[in-house]
Write a protein that holds these residues in place. Structure first.
Motif, mmCIF file in Angstrom:
data_model
loop_
_atom_site.group_PDB
_atom_site.id
_atom_site.type_symbol
_atom_site.label_atom_id
_atom_site.label_comp_id
_atom_site.label_asym_id
_atom_site.label_seq_id
_atom_site.Cartn_x
_atom_site.Cartn_y
_atom_site.Cartn_z
ATOM 1 N N CYS A 1 0.821 -1.211 0.000
ATOM 2 C CA CYS A 1 0.000 0.000 0.000
ATOM 3 C C CYS A 1 0.856 1.263 0.000
ATOM 4 O O CYS A 1 1.921 1.297 0.624
ATOM 5 C CB CYS A 1 -0.916 0.019 1.220
ATOM 6 S SG CYS A 1 -2.026 -1.404 1.314
ATOM 7 N N TYR A 2 0.349 2.283 -0.659
ATOM 8 C CA TYR A 2 1.012 3.582 -0.748
ATOM 9 C C TYR A 2 0.026 4.675 -0.341
ATOM 10 O O TYR A 2 -1.120 4.688 -0.799
ATOM 11 C CB TYR A 2 1.478 3.869 -2.180
ATOM 12 C CG TYR A 2 2.611 3.004 -2.654
ATOM 13 C CD1 TYR A 2 3.899 3.509 -2.769
ATOM 14 C CD2 TYR A 2 2.400 1.670 -3.011
ATOM 15 C CE1 TYR A 2 4.949 2.723 -3.217
ATOM 16 C CE2 TYR A 2 3.440 0.877 -3.459
ATOM 17 C CZ TYR A 2 4.705 1.406 -3.555
ATOM 18 O OH TYR A 2 5.740 0.613 -4.002
ATOM 19 N N VAL A 3 0.487 5.588 0.527
ATOM 20 C CA VAL A 3 -0.276 6.789 0.844
ATOM 21 C C VAL A 3 0.328 7.919 0.022
ATOM 22 O O VAL A 3 1.489 8.278 0.202
ATOM 23 C CB VAL A 3 -0.224 7.125 2.344
ATOM 24 C CG1 VAL A 3 -0.993 8.411 2.622
ATOM 25 C CG2 VAL A 3 -0.793 5.970 3.165
ATOM 26 N N MET A 4 -0.463 8.480 -0.883
ATOM 27 C CA MET A 4 0.053 9.465 -1.825
ATOM 28 C C MET A 4 0.167 10.845 -1.193
ATOM 29 O O MET A 4 -0.577 11.175 -0.262
ATOM 30 C CB MET A 4 -0.864 9.543 -3.041
ATOM 31 C CG MET A 4 -0.989 8.246 -3.808
ATOM 32 S SD MET A 4 0.576 7.738 -4.532
ATOM 33 C CE MET A 4 0.758 8.991 -5.800
ATOM 34 N N PRO A 5 1.089 11.691 -1.701
ATOM 35 C CA PRO A 5 1.144 13.095 -1.263
ATOM 36 C C PRO A 5 -0.155 13.800 -1.636
ATOM 37 O O PRO A 5 -0.924 13.332 -2.469
ATOM 38 C CB PRO A 5 2.322 13.665 -2.069
ATOM 39 C CG PRO A 5 3.091 12.487 -2.553
ATOM 40 C CD PRO A 5 2.107 11.368 -2.706
ATOM 41 N N TYR A 6 -0.394 14.941 -1.000
ATOM 42 C CA TYR A 6 -1.585 15.719 -1.331
ATOM 43 C C TYR A 6 -1.596 16.075 -2.818
ATOM 44 O O TYR A 6 -0.556 16.365 -3.406
ATOM 45 C CB TYR A 6 -1.637 16.998 -0.499
ATOM 46 C CG TYR A 6 -1.992 16.764 0.949
ATOM 47 C CD1 TYR A 6 -3.283 16.395 1.307
ATOM 48 C CD2 TYR A 6 -1.041 16.915 1.954
ATOM 49 C CE1 TYR A 6 -3.626 16.173 2.629
ATOM 50 C CE2 TYR A 6 -1.364 16.696 3.279
ATOM 51 C CZ TYR A 6 -2.664 16.331 3.614
ATOM 52 O OH TYR A 6 -2.997 16.095 4.917
ATOM 53 N N VAL A 7 -2.780 16.080 -3.394
ATOM 54 C CA VAL A 7 -2.928 16.405 -4.803
ATOM 55 C C VAL A 7 -2.863 17.926 -4.969
ATOM 56 O O VAL A 7 -3.587 18.661 -4.292
ATOM 57 C CB VAL A 7 -4.273 15.896 -5.359
ATOM 58 C CG1 VAL A 7 -4.329 16.082 -6.866
ATOM 59 C CG2 VAL A 7 -4.491 14.442 -4.990
ATOM 60 N N LYS A 8 -2.013 18.413 -5.848
ATOM 61 C CA LYS A 8 -1.950 19.844 -6.124
ATOM 62 C C LYS A 8 -3.216 20.279 -6.857
ATOM 63 O O LYS A 8 -3.669 19.613 -7.788
ATOM 64 C CB LYS A 8 -0.712 20.174 -6.955
ATOM 65 C CG LYS A 8 0.596 19.955 -6.209
ATOM 66 C CD LYS A 8 1.793 20.345 -7.067
ATOM 67 C CE LYS A 8 3.094 20.136 -6.303
ATOM 68 N NZ LYS A 8 4.284 20.485 -7.120
ATOM 69 N N ASP A 9 -3.773 21.386 -6.425
ATOM 70 C CA ASP A 9 -5.064 21.842 -6.949
ATOM 71 C C ASP A 9 -4.891 22.563 -8.287
ATOM 72 O O ASP A 9 -5.027 23.791 -8.393
ATOM 73 C CB ASP A 9 -5.728 22.765 -5.930
ATOM 74 C CG ASP A 9 -7.151 23.116 -6.317
ATOM 75 O OD1 ASP A 9 -7.771 22.328 -7.061
ATOM 76 O OD2 ASP A 9 -7.631 24.180 -5.893
#
Length: 266
Positions: A189-197
């Protein structure tokens, strides 16, 4: 097919070992191997974690296979069986389904005979049918980083002991990938960085998610950084479709990407 013929369909260890010779990653079956697991555990091991002849270069009549028994677009059912015959031109095979998995069959003829006709695309031939084979492959792969043959042998024995006695059972991606000589991840499993808006940020995030899933990893995305629905998008003088719509798009990738050749994205 006669009852006698049905009863003759069982694992041919000698033939399977001959087939295994074409795959250096796979360890042959030996007389001391006994761990096959039972029920769902056995099906999951064979379907998700074993090394398979994906190109079907050794597939032939009598082979033990994993296949899609119920071809439901949303909830397909997998099971085990033996190849009865193959039509290479039509790319289909008749498979005698193991009795344990016949409960999902819904066609009268299939229920009556236990034989289904399926596309070769949904039939896979596992070369590892004992857990000890997986443990040996894993131990070989994990010990391969050592610089000398003596050290590789030493750590193979240590890893194999822990794995085969189940003192330690790795995550599924390790079971599937270690020692397989494939470009899959060892992380489940991978927790992704915040998505740039921004469109560029969302596109880059989607690209990374697709790459991770294609190598077998599961992905977690936090979309709280994306602007809400109907928020002004100044650059195009329009409105945003909202974070939920973008996250739904990423979720739909799970139906498109096959994870490391063994399961759908998640």
């Amino acid at each position: 097919m006669t009852v006698a013929t049905k009863n003759q369909l069982k694992l041919n260890v000698e033939k399977l070992n001959d087939d295994i010779r074409a795959f250096p990653q796979v360890h042959p079956i030996t007389e001391d191997m006994k761990l096959t697991h039972k029920g769902v555990s056995r099906l999951v091991m064979l379907d998700r974690y074993t090394f398979k002849d994906t190109e079907k270069i050794t597939l032939s009549e009598g082979d033990f296979v994993v296949l899609t028994i119920k071809e439901d677009p949303k909830f397909p059912a997998r099971g085990l069986g033996y190849i009865v015959s193959i039509d290479w031109e039509a790319k289909t095979a008749n498979v005698l389904v193991d009795e344990e998995y016949r409960g999902v069959l819904d066609k009268h003829e299939e229920i009556e005979t236990g034989i289904v006709n399926r596309s070769l695309d949904v039939i896979e031939k596992p070369l590892e049918v004992f857990y000890e084979q997986i443990a040996k492959r894993n131990a070989t792969g994990l010990a391969s980083v050592e610089k000398t043959e003596d050290k590789r042998k030493e750590w193979f024995e240590k890893f194999y002991h822990e794995l085969v006695t189940m003192n330690f059972v790795p995550a599924g991606r390790v079971l599937y990938g270690a020692g397989a000589d494939t470009d899959v991840t060892y992380f489940n499993c991978y927790v992704m960085p915040y998505v740039k808006d921004s469109r560029e940020g969302i596109s880059e995030h989607r690209k990374q998610v697709m790459e991770i899933m294609s190598r077998g990893g599961g992905v977690g995305t936090n979309g709280s950084t994306l602007r809400p629905r109907n928020t002004l998008a100044k650059g195009v003088n329009g409105k945003s479709s909202g974070s939920v719509s973008w996250l739904d798009d990423i979720a739909k990738l799970t139906h498109l990407v096959e994870q490391g050749g063994s399961r759908r994205g998640k």
